[in-house]
Design a protein around this motif. Structure first.
Motif, PDB file in Angstrom:
ATOM      1  N   VAL A  86       0.824  -1.205   0.000  1.00  0.00           N
ATOM      2  CA  VAL A  86       0.000   0.000   0.000  1.00  0.00           C
ATOM      3  C   VAL A  86       0.864   1.264   0.000  1.00  0.00           C
ATOM      4  N   THR A  87       0.238   2.335  -0.459  1.00  0.00           N
ATOM      5  CA  THR A  87       0.820   3.668  -0.364  1.00  0.00           C
ATOM      6  C   THR A  87      -0.188   4.551   0.346  1.00  0.00           C
ATOM      7  N   ILE A  88       0.287   5.263   1.346  1.00  0.00           N
ATOM      8  CA  ILE A  88      -0.587   6.050   2.213  1.00  0.00           C
ATOM      9  C   ILE A  88      -0.228   7.526   2.115  1.00  0.00           C
ATOM     10  N   LEU A  89      -1.254   8.355   2.040  1.00  0.00           N
ATOM     11  CA  LEU A  89      -1.089   9.809   2.029  1.00  0.00           C
ATOM     12  C   LEU A  89      -1.558  10.332   3.376  1.00  0.00           C
ATOM     13  N   ILE A  90      -0.716  11.115   4.021  1.00  0.00           N
ATOM     14  CA  ILE A  90      -1.068  11.641   5.338  1.00  0.00           C
ATOM     15  C   ILE A  90      -0.924  13.165   5.328  1.00  0.00           C
ATOM     16  N   ASN A  91      -1.823  13.826   6.025  1.00  0.00           N
ATOM     17  CA  ASN A  91      -1.704  15.275   6.220  1.00  0.00           C
ATOM     18  C   ASN A  91      -0.949  15.469   7.528  1.00  0.00           C
TER      19      ASN A  91
ATOM     20  N   GLU B 248      -6.440   2.657  12.546  1.00  0.00           N
ATOM     21  CA  GLU B 248      -7.827   2.593  12.055  1.00  0.00           C
ATOM     22  C   GLU B 248      -8.597   3.845  12.475  1.00  0.00           C
ATOM     23  N   ASP B 249      -8.291   4.372  13.657  1.00  0.00           N
ATOM     24  CA  ASP B 249      -9.019   5.538  14.170  1.00  0.00           C
ATOM     25  C   ASP B 249      -8.738   6.806  13.379  1.00  0.00           C
ATOM     26  N   THR B 250      -7.541   6.924  12.806  1.00  0.00           N
ATOM     27  CA  THR B 250      -7.177   8.156  12.088  1.00  0.00           C
ATOM     28  C   THR B 250      -7.383   8.037  10.579  1.00  0.00           C
ATOM     29  N   HIS B 251      -7.934   6.904  10.148  1.00  0.00           N
ATOM     30  CA  HIS B 251      -8.225   6.719   8.721  1.00  0.00           C
ATOM     31  C   HIS B 251      -9.390   7.634   8.331  1.00  0.00           C
ATOM     32  N   TRP B 252      -9.164   8.498   7.349  1.00  0.00           N
ATOM     33  CA  TRP B 252     -10.170   9.483   6.923  1.00  0.00           C
ATOM     34  C   TRP B 252     -11.470   8.791   6.546  1.00  0.00           C
ATOM     35  N   LYS B 253     -12.564   9.211   7.144  1.00  0.00           N
ATOM     36  CA  LYS B 253     -13.863   8.550   6.909  1.00  0.00           C
ATOM     37  C   LYS B 253     -14.359   8.729   5.481  1.00  0.00           C
ATOM     38  N   ASP B 254     -13.850   9.747   4.782  1.00  0.00           N
ATOM     39  CA  ASP B 254     -14.274   9.991   3.402  1.00  0.00           C
ATOM     40  C   ASP B 254     -13.299   9.431   2.368  1.00  0.00           C
ATOM     41  N   ASP B 255     -12.393   8.556   2.818  1.00  0.00           N
ATOM     42  CA  ASP B 255     -11.453   7.935   1.889  1.00  0.00           C
ATOM     43  C   ASP B 255     -12.234   7.129   0.846  1.00  0.00           C
ATOM     44  N   PRO B 256     -12.099   7.453  -0.453  1.00  0.00           N
ATOM     45  CA  PRO B 256     -12.847   6.712  -1.473  1.00  0.00           C
ATOM     46  C   PRO B 256     -12.289   5.316  -1.764  1.00  0.00           C
ATOM     47  N   SER B 257     -11.111   5.002  -1.234  1.00  0.00           N
ATOM     48  CA  SER B 257     -10.506   3.703  -1.489  1.00  0.00           C
ATOM     49  C   SER B 257     -11.304   2.591  -0.811  1.00  0.00           C
ATOM     50  N   LYS B 258     -11.307   1.423  -1.431  1.00  0.00           N
ATOM     51  CA  LYS B 258     -11.977   0.249  -0.849  1.00  0.00           C
ATOM     52  C   LYS B 258     -11.016  -0.582  -0.002  1.00  0.00           C
ATOM     53  N   GLU B 259      -9.772  -0.159   0.061  1.00  0.00           N
ATOM     54  CA  GLU B 259      -8.752  -0.868   0.846  1.00  0.00           C
ATOM     55  C   GLU B 259      -9.113  -0.810   2.326  1.00  0.00           C
TER      56      GLU B 259
ATOM     57  N   THR C  76      -6.050  17.429   8.826  1.00  0.00           N
ATOM     58  CA  THR C  76      -4.763  17.352   9.522  1.00  0.00           C
ATOM     59  C   THR C  76      -4.733  16.157  10.472  1.00  0.00           C
ATOM     60  N   GLY C  77      -3.656  15.390  10.409  1.00  0.00           N
ATOM     61  CA  GLY C  77      -3.493  14.245  11.300  1.00  0.00           C
ATOM     62  C   GLY C  77      -4.209  12.991  10.835  1.00  0.00           C
ATOM     63  N   GLN C  78      -4.873  13.046   9.682  1.00  0.00           N
ATOM     64  CA  GLN C  78      -5.557  11.872   9.146  1.00  0.00           C
ATOM     65  C   GLN C  78      -4.885  11.425   7.849  1.00  0.00           C
ATOM     66  N   TRP C  79      -5.294  10.244   7.382  1.00  0.00           N
ATOM     67  CA  TRP C  79      -4.633   9.647   6.221  1.00  0.00           C
ATOM     68  C   TRP C  79      -5.637   8.924   5.344  1.00  0.00           C
ATOM     69  N   ARG C  80      -5.194   8.668   4.112  1.00  0.00           N
ATOM     70  CA  ARG C  80      -5.991   7.868   3.188  1.00  0.00           C
ATOM     71  C   ARG C  80      -5.057   7.063   2.294  1.00  0.00           C
ATOM     72  N   TYR C  81      -5.619   6.092   1.570  1.00  0.00           N
ATOM     73  CA  TYR C  81      -4.835   5.283   0.641  1.00  0.00           C
ATOM     74  C   TYR C  81      -4.712   5.980  -0.711  1.00  0.00           C
ATOM     75  N   LEU C  82      -3.572   5.783  -1.363  1.00  0.00           N
ATOM     76  CA  LEU C  82      -3.440   6.171  -2.762  1.00  0.00           C
ATOM     77  C   LEU C  82      -4.299   5.199  -3.564  1.00  0.00           C
ATOM     78  N   ARG C  83      -5.182   5.732  -4.398  1.00  0.00           N
ATOM     79  CA  ARG C  83      -6.061   4.876  -5.179  1.00  0.00           C
ATOM     80  C   ARG C  83      -5.337   4.353  -6.417  1.00  0.00           C
ATOM     81  N   PRO C  84      -5.738   3.178  -6.919  1.00  0.00           N
ATOM     82  CA  PRO C  84      -5.050   2.582  -8.089  1.00  0.00           C
ATOM     83  C   PRO C  84      -4.982   3.507  -9.290  1.00  0.00           C
ATOM     84  N   GLU C  85      -6.022   4.326  -9.481  1.00  0.00           N
ATOM     85  CA  GLU C  85      -6.044   5.206 -10.663  1.00  0.00           C
ATOM     86  C   GLU C  85      -5.234   6.471 -10.477  1.00  0.00           C
ATOM     87  N   GLU C  86      -4.776   6.751  -9.235  1.00  0.00           N
ATOM     88  CA  GLU C  86      -3.968   7.944  -8.980  1.00  0.00           C
ATOM     89  C   GLU C  86      -2.503   7.681  -9.322  1.00  0.00           C
TER      90      GLU C  86
END
Length: 248
Positions: A65-70, A93-104, A236-246
């Motif tokens: 995986v590749t993770i993007l963090i603010n 898991e607690d800091t994973h952005w709730k609006d992350d569009p990734s299905k990971e 700030t302080g949250q993260w999301r996954y890099l999506r395959p299409e990015e």
């Protein structure tokens, strides 16, 4: 005639894997050269030879995986130092952005071998990339990386009046750090106290040192883009996954 090169180096040059990944796969017998398995570390190949990998290697790579963090202020990009926590400590898991569009889905095993692909100073904030994928790390921090990075920089001029246009042009091209000329940069005013920088290199504390050279003191620095990937609305302080299409 072309000189033979190490198989792992050639795989890295072709974008198949990082050198470390290549060595792991070679030891496991997952690499073929002209259809024959090569399992000896240090083996060399000629540029025209065909390199293929077994499906196990592709499957292992696809799980990385590749993770993007603010990144907030006060965290270091890499290893913990001087009592400060590394940015990877923010990933849970607690800091994973709730609006992350990734299905990971988050798994603790994703924290293994997760390394920063580039740095962001302890007193700087914004987009930081952490990856298990050696190809991405090489693309972003390799010596000849084509990826530019965009920053918003709040500044205060420490001399009388305003920053002269001649000094602004020096920021764009003409400064040296550590005795070496810097690559051309895009630098423009966003408003009265904020500059936008776009750089293709990342020397230690480069923007701060560039600003100091022309009489500017940096009040705040935020990275908002790396290549084609933007920080966007990531809190700030949250993260999301890099999506395959990015793609960076």
């Amino acid at each position: 005639m072309s000189e033979p090169v190490r198989l792992s180096k050639r795989m890295s040059e072709l974008g198949i894997s990082s050198r470390r990944e290549a060595d792991e796969w070679i030891e496991k017998g997952w690499v073929k050269v002209d259809g024959k398995v090569v399992s000896q570390l240090g083996s060399k190949v000629l540029p025209h030879q065909k390199i293929t990998i077994e499906k196990q290697a592709s499957q292992e790579q696809s799980r990385r995986v590749t993770i993007l963090i603010n990144k907030p202020m006060g965290y270091v990009s890499g290893q913990a130092e001087d009592g400060y926590k590394p940015a990877v400590a923010l990933i849970s898991e607690d800091t994973h952005w709730k609006d992350d569009p990734s299905k990971e889905k988050f798994r603790p095993s994703q924290l293994r071998s997760l390394v920063p692909a580039g740095r962001l100073d302890i007193d700087s904030v914004g987009l930081l990339v952490l990856t298990q994928d050696g190809r991405i790390a090489k693309h972003l921090i390799g010596e000849n990386s084509p990826t530019d990075k965009e920053y918003l920089v709040r500044v205060k001029y420490t001399r009388p009046g305003r920053l002269p246009d001649s000094e602004l042009n020096m920021l764009r091209h003409g400064l040296k750090l550590d005795g070496k000329a810097l690559l051309p940069a895009k630098v423009e005013w966003q408003n009265d106290d904020q500059l936008r920088f776009v750089l293709r290199e990342g020397k230690k504390r480069q923007i701060r040192r560039m600003c100091e050279a022309v009489g500017l003191r940096v009040i705040g620095l935020k990275r908002i883009r790396i290549g084609n990937v933007r920080l966007g609305d990531l809190p700030t302080g949250q993260w999301r996954y890099l999506r395959p299409e990015e793609k960076f």
